[in-house]
Design a protein around this motif. Structure first.
Motif, PDB file in Angstrom:
ATOM      1  N   ALA A  36      65.339 -18.099  64.841  1.00 32.03           N
ATOM      2  CA  ALA A  36      66.327 -17.808  65.878  1.00 32.03           C
ATOM      3  C   ALA A  36      67.544 -17.175  65.206  1.00 32.03           C
ATOM      4  O   ALA A  36      68.042 -17.696  64.212  1.00 32.03           O
ATOM      5  CB  ALA A  36      66.735 -19.082  66.610  1.00 32.03           C
ATOM      6  N   ARG A  37      67.994 -16.053  65.727  1.00 32.94           N
ATOM      7  CA  ARG A  37      69.137 -15.375  65.120  1.00 32.94           C
ATOM      8  C   ARG A  37      70.439 -16.154  65.306  1.00 32.94           C
ATOM      9  O   ARG A  37      71.375 -16.010  64.537  1.00 32.94           O
ATOM     10  CB  ARG A  37      69.276 -13.973  65.699  1.00 32.94           C
ATOM     11  CG  ARG A  37      68.122 -13.034  65.316  1.00 32.94           C
ATOM     12  CD  ARG A  37      68.400 -11.616  65.777  1.00 32.94           C
ATOM     13  NE  ARG A  37      67.354 -10.718  65.303  1.00 32.94           N
ATOM     14  CZ  ARG A  37      66.269 -10.410  65.997  1.00 32.94           C
ATOM     15  NH1 ARG A  37      66.100 -10.949  67.204  1.00 32.94           N
ATOM     16  NH2 ARG A  37      65.354  -9.604  65.510  1.00 32.94           N
ATOM     17  N   ARG A  38      70.486 -16.947  66.372  1.00 32.86           N
ATOM     18  CA  ARG A  38      71.686 -17.742  66.656  1.00 32.86           C
ATOM     19  C   ARG A  38      71.268 -19.003  67.390  1.00 32.86           C
ATOM     20  O   ARG A  38      70.145 -19.091  67.898  1.00 32.86           O
ATOM     21  CB  ARG A  38      72.688 -16.932  67.482  1.00 32.86           C
ATOM     22  CG  ARG A  38      72.155 -16.484  68.815  1.00 32.86           C
ATOM     23  CD  ARG A  38      73.055 -15.479  69.490  1.00 32.86           C
ATOM     24  NE  ARG A  38      73.163 -14.250  68.722  1.00 32.86           N
ATOM     25  CZ  ARG A  38      72.285 -13.234  68.808  1.00 32.86           C
ATOM     26  NH1 ARG A  38      71.226 -13.336  69.615  1.00 32.86           N
ATOM     27  NH2 ARG A  38      72.424 -12.159  68.077  1.00 32.86           N
TER      28      ARG A  38
ATOM     29  N   LEU B 127      56.793  -9.929  62.103  1.00 33.99           N
ATOM     30  CA  LEU B 127      56.040  -9.670  60.881  1.00 33.99           C
ATOM     31  C   LEU B 127      57.032  -9.486  59.741  1.00 33.99           C
ATOM     32  O   LEU B 127      57.945  -8.663  59.831  1.00 33.99           O
ATOM     33  CB  LEU B 127      55.190  -8.403  61.050  1.00 33.99           C
ATOM     34  CG  LEU B 127      54.320  -7.994  59.857  1.00 33.99           C
ATOM     35  CD1 LEU B 127      53.225  -9.019  59.622  1.00 33.99           C
ATOM     36  CD2 LEU B 127      53.724  -6.603  60.083  1.00 33.99           C
ATOM     37  N   VAL B 128      56.878 -10.269  58.653  1.00 37.33           N
ATOM     38  CA  VAL B 128      57.833 -10.193  57.545  1.00 37.33           C
ATOM     39  C   VAL B 128      57.190  -9.747  56.230  1.00 37.33           C
ATOM     40  O   VAL B 128      57.903  -9.416  55.281  1.00 37.33           O
ATOM     41  CB  VAL B 128      58.552 -11.543  57.327  1.00 37.33           C
ATOM     42  CG1 VAL B 128      59.435 -11.874  58.529  1.00 37.33           C
ATOM     43  CG2 VAL B 128      57.565 -12.664  57.045  1.00 37.33           C
ATOM     44  N   ALA B 129      55.851  -9.728  56.172  1.00 38.53           N
ATOM     45  CA  ALA B 129      55.184  -9.274  54.942  1.00 38.53           C
ATOM     46  C   ALA B 129      53.733  -8.942  55.239  1.00 38.53           C
ATOM     47  O   ALA B 129      53.133  -9.479  56.182  1.00 38.53           O
ATOM     48  CB  ALA B 129      55.264 -10.346  53.851  1.00 38.53           C
TER      49      ALA B 129
ATOM     50  N   SER C 225      66.777  -2.741  63.417  1.00 37.37           N
ATOM     51  CA  SER C 225      67.512  -2.376  64.625  1.00 37.37           C
ATOM     52  C   SER C 225      68.880  -3.046  64.638  1.00 37.37           C
ATOM     53  O   SER C 225      69.013  -4.201  64.228  1.00 37.37           O
ATOM     54  CB  SER C 225      66.728  -2.796  65.866  1.00 37.37           C
ATOM     55  OG  SER C 225      65.431  -2.228  65.860  1.00 37.37           O
ATOM     56  N   PRO C 226      69.904  -2.355  65.135  1.00 45.39           N
ATOM     57  CA  PRO C 226      71.257  -2.951  65.189  1.00 45.39           C
ATOM     58  C   PRO C 226      71.253  -4.273  65.943  1.00 45.39           C
ATOM     59  O   PRO C 226      70.661  -4.381  67.014  1.00 45.39           O
ATOM     60  CB  PRO C 226      72.074  -1.888  65.936  1.00 45.39           C
ATOM     61  CG  PRO C 226      71.351  -0.608  65.686  1.00 45.39           C
ATOM     62  CD  PRO C 226      69.895  -0.966  65.634  1.00 45.39           C
ATOM     63  N   GLU C 227      71.911  -5.269  65.356  1.00 45.05           N
ATOM     64  CA  GLU C 227      72.053  -6.616  65.912  1.00 45.05           C
ATOM     65  C   GLU C 227      70.728  -7.378  66.007  1.00 45.05           C
ATOM     66  O   GLU C 227      70.700  -8.485  66.537  1.00 45.05           O
ATOM     67  CB  GLU C 227      72.720  -6.573  67.291  1.00 45.05           C
ATOM     68  CG  GLU C 227      74.126  -5.986  67.252  1.00 45.05           C
ATOM     69  CD  GLU C 227      74.791  -6.017  68.607  1.00 45.05           C
ATOM     70  OE1 GLU C 227      74.177  -6.519  69.577  1.00 45.05           O
ATOM     71  OE2 GLU C 227      75.939  -5.540  68.712  1.00 45.05           O
ATOM     72  N   LYS C 228      69.639  -6.779  65.518  1.00 43.68           N
ATOM     73  CA  LYS C 228      68.349  -7.478  65.529  1.00 43.68           C
ATOM     74  C   LYS C 228      67.665  -7.360  64.172  1.00 43.68           C
ATOM     75  O   LYS C 228      66.443  -7.301  64.078  1.00 43.68           O
ATOM     76  CB  LYS C 228      67.440  -6.930  66.630  1.00 43.68           C
ATOM     77  CG  LYS C 228      67.903  -7.300  68.036  1.00 43.68           C
ATOM     78  CD  LYS C 228      66.846  -6.964  69.073  1.00 43.68           C
ATOM     79  CE  LYS C 228      67.239  -7.476  70.449  1.00 43.68           C
ATOM     80  NZ  LYS C 228      66.204  -7.199  71.467  1.00 43.68           N
ATOM     81  N   ILE C 229      68.455  -7.331  63.132  1.00 43.31           N
ATOM     82  CA  ILE C 229      67.924  -7.200  61.776  1.00 43.31           C
ATOM     83  C   ILE C 229      67.217  -8.492  61.378  1.00 43.31           C
ATOM     84  O   ILE C 229      67.677  -9.591  61.668  1.00 43.31           O
ATOM     85  CB  ILE C 229      69.063  -6.887  60.791  1.00 43.31           C
ATOM     86  CG1 ILE C 229      69.646  -5.502  61.095  1.00 43.31           C
ATOM     87  CG2 ILE C 229      68.583  -6.974  59.356  1.00 43.31           C
ATOM     88  CD1 ILE C 229      70.867  -5.163  60.271  1.00 43.31           C
ATOM     89  N   SER C 230      66.079  -8.344  60.709  1.00 44.76           N
ATOM     90  CA  SER C 230      65.366  -9.501  60.168  1.00 44.76           C
ATOM     91  C   SER C 230      65.279  -9.363  58.652  1.00 44.76           C
ATOM     92  O   SER C 230      65.519  -8.295  58.093  1.00 44.76           O
ATOM     93  CB  SER C 230      63.966  -9.615  60.787  1.00 44.76           C
ATOM     94  OG  SER C 230      63.213  -8.435  60.580  1.00 44.76           O
ATOM     95  N   VAL C 231      64.960 -10.453  57.996  1.00 41.28           N
ATOM     96  CA  VAL C 231      64.840 -10.480  56.533  1.00 41.28           C
ATOM     97  C   VAL C 231      63.368 -10.561  56.178  1.00 41.28           C
ATOM     98  O   VAL C 231      62.672 -11.509  56.571  1.00 41.28           O
ATOM     99  CB  VAL C 231      65.604 -11.675  55.932  1.00 41.28           C
ATOM    100  CG1 VAL C 231      65.425 -11.722  54.417  1.00 41.28           C
ATOM    101  CG2 VAL C 231      67.081 -11.603  56.305  1.00 41.28           C
TER     102      VAL C 231
END
Length: 423
Positions: free
Chosen positions: A21-23, A306-308, A323-329
């Motif tokens: 969850a981003r927040r 999907l992260v890898a 994407s702006p404001e929806k960046i993932s690591v």
């Protein structure tokens, strides 16, 4: 996506999906993971039967080759995640699914629908439990939820610290203690309150809870004691100015000799209303609408990304949304909770990649957060069923003691722990 990947030859690419969850919803201080035990049962039983396959075929949703693949679908990958009942924070990697692309991507809606709803309920419920300050609290919201969601909500609230539910199916399925009281309809069925109360006492004994606010509360209390005697278990208040009314009812019960009779209150309670009642002699609470709707935050805001993915040489390639404001690591994660010397959490630390080079994640200062939930398609049954539900409840109670004091604040604010990525 599955159809295209099968045709393109990428469906079997080994991938890593992550739930986070981003927040935190409602600017809350922490979240509680709930729904994991339910989710594991659903993944184990996830199948495409003849009826589903026929509908897909008749409506030309996917090609024949994909229909054959779906007919044989069984999740064979592995899953790690935070234990059910664990606290979480923004960007905590709550669940990691490692499988082929096709197997993993097919689970997205199932995973998110369960974790988003159940965690939202647990997030609200844990705040209510905190506000109740040790007084018992029961979930009574089935009439305000979808009939299947009602059972899930009762389970999530129990994990978050509620003591019982009025939903008997939740009791049967998950081993949750059940309770209930009569409604106003039972009183109105009879010619008088006292007649209704005597009928209830005759059926279930004096250690019951009588609803005393159908007409005049004071007269209702007198009728309740007349019907059940001073051994009356409890009276319930479901309307009125509760802080004032509770004090008046306590004084009246004591004057009638019913000093051991408890007072339970309902009436559209949420965490703030419960906190406002903390100074009056309430013995227990019943919460309905607010808990089953997440007390203003009906979804936890979790996403499945999907992260890898594996390259041709067998190594992991991190991938991430920009994407702006929806960046993932991107990349594999190893989450730990850093604790100070007093055992209080100070940081959610997420190692990215192969983990810390000099890993001390088993030390006293870093508590590892991942457990393996599924191994090559085999579910770890300790996390499922009534026993898994009890373990989740016990874990939630245990981990709250390590959170900083400001975690219990009900006002909107920042997360009580920062989330830091390392590596």
């Amino acid at each position: 996506m599955v159809d295209a990947a099968l045709q393109h030859g990428t469906a079997d690419t080994e991938c890593m999906f992550e739930v986070f969850a981003r927040r935190l919803p409602g600017a809350r201080r922490y979240g509680i993971v709930a729904g994991t035990g339910r989710l594991l049962d659903l993944i184990r039983d996830f199948r495409f039967d003849d009826a589903e396959l026929s509908w897909l075929r008749e409506n030309d949703v996917v090609t024949t080759g994909t229909l054959d693949w779906l007919a044989d679908y069984r999740f064979s990958g592995s899953i790690w995640g935070y234990r059910e009942g664990e606290a979480y924070f923004p960007n905590s990697p709550l669940l990691v699914v490692e499988s082929s692309f096709a197997e993993g991507v097919l689970l997205e809606t199932l995973v998110l629908s369960v974790l988003n709803y159940d965690s939202a309920i647990a997030n609200a419920a844990t705040r209510m439990v905190t506000a109740a300050r040790g007084r018992p609290i029961a979930e009574m919201g089935s009439r305000r939820a979808h009939e299947q969601s009602a059972v899930a909500a009762a389970r999530a609230a129990y994990i978050a610290g509620f003591d019982a539910t009025s939903n008997l199916e939740a009791g049967r399925t998950w081993g949750i203690p059940t309770m209930g009281t009569a409604a106003h309809a039972f009183t109105l069925l009879h010619d008088s309150e006292e007649e209704a109360f005597r009928a209830q006492v005759a059926a279930v004994g004096p250690d019951t809870t009588l609803l005393v606010d159908t007409f005049d509360v004071a007269e209702g209390v007198r009728a309740a004691v007349a019907a059940a005697g001073t051994e009356l278990g409890a009276v319930r208040l479901d309307s009125g100015d509760l802080p004032t009314l509770v004090v008046e009812v306590r004084e009246l019960l004591d004057s009638l000799g019913a000093t051991g009779t408890k007072i339970t209150v309902t009436n559209d309670l949420d965490e703030h209303a419960i906190a406002a009642l903390s100074a009056v002699p309430v013995d227990s609470y019943g919460v309905g609408t607010s808990v089953v709707t997440g007390s203003g935050s009906p979804a936890a805001g979790m996403v499945y990304k999907l992260v890898a993915r594996r390259d041709s040489d067998g190594g992991w390639i991190p991938v991430a949304k920009k994407s702006p404001e929806k960046i993932s690591v991107g990349g594999r994660k190893f989450p730990v909770r850093r604790l100070n010397s007093a055992g209080i959490a100070v940081e959610e630390l997420i190692y990215v990649g192969d983990g810390p080079e000099d890993s001390n994640s088993g030390s006293d200062l870093e508590r590892p957060l991942f457990v393996q939930l599924v191994d090559a398609g085999t579910i770890d049954e300790q996390f499922t069923g009534p026993a898994g539900t009890r373990r989740a409840r016990e874990h939630r109670a245990k981990i709250l003691s390590e959170l900083p004091a400001d975690a219990s604040r009900l006002g909107r604010g920042d997360p009580t722990l920062p989330t830091t990525f390392s590596g």
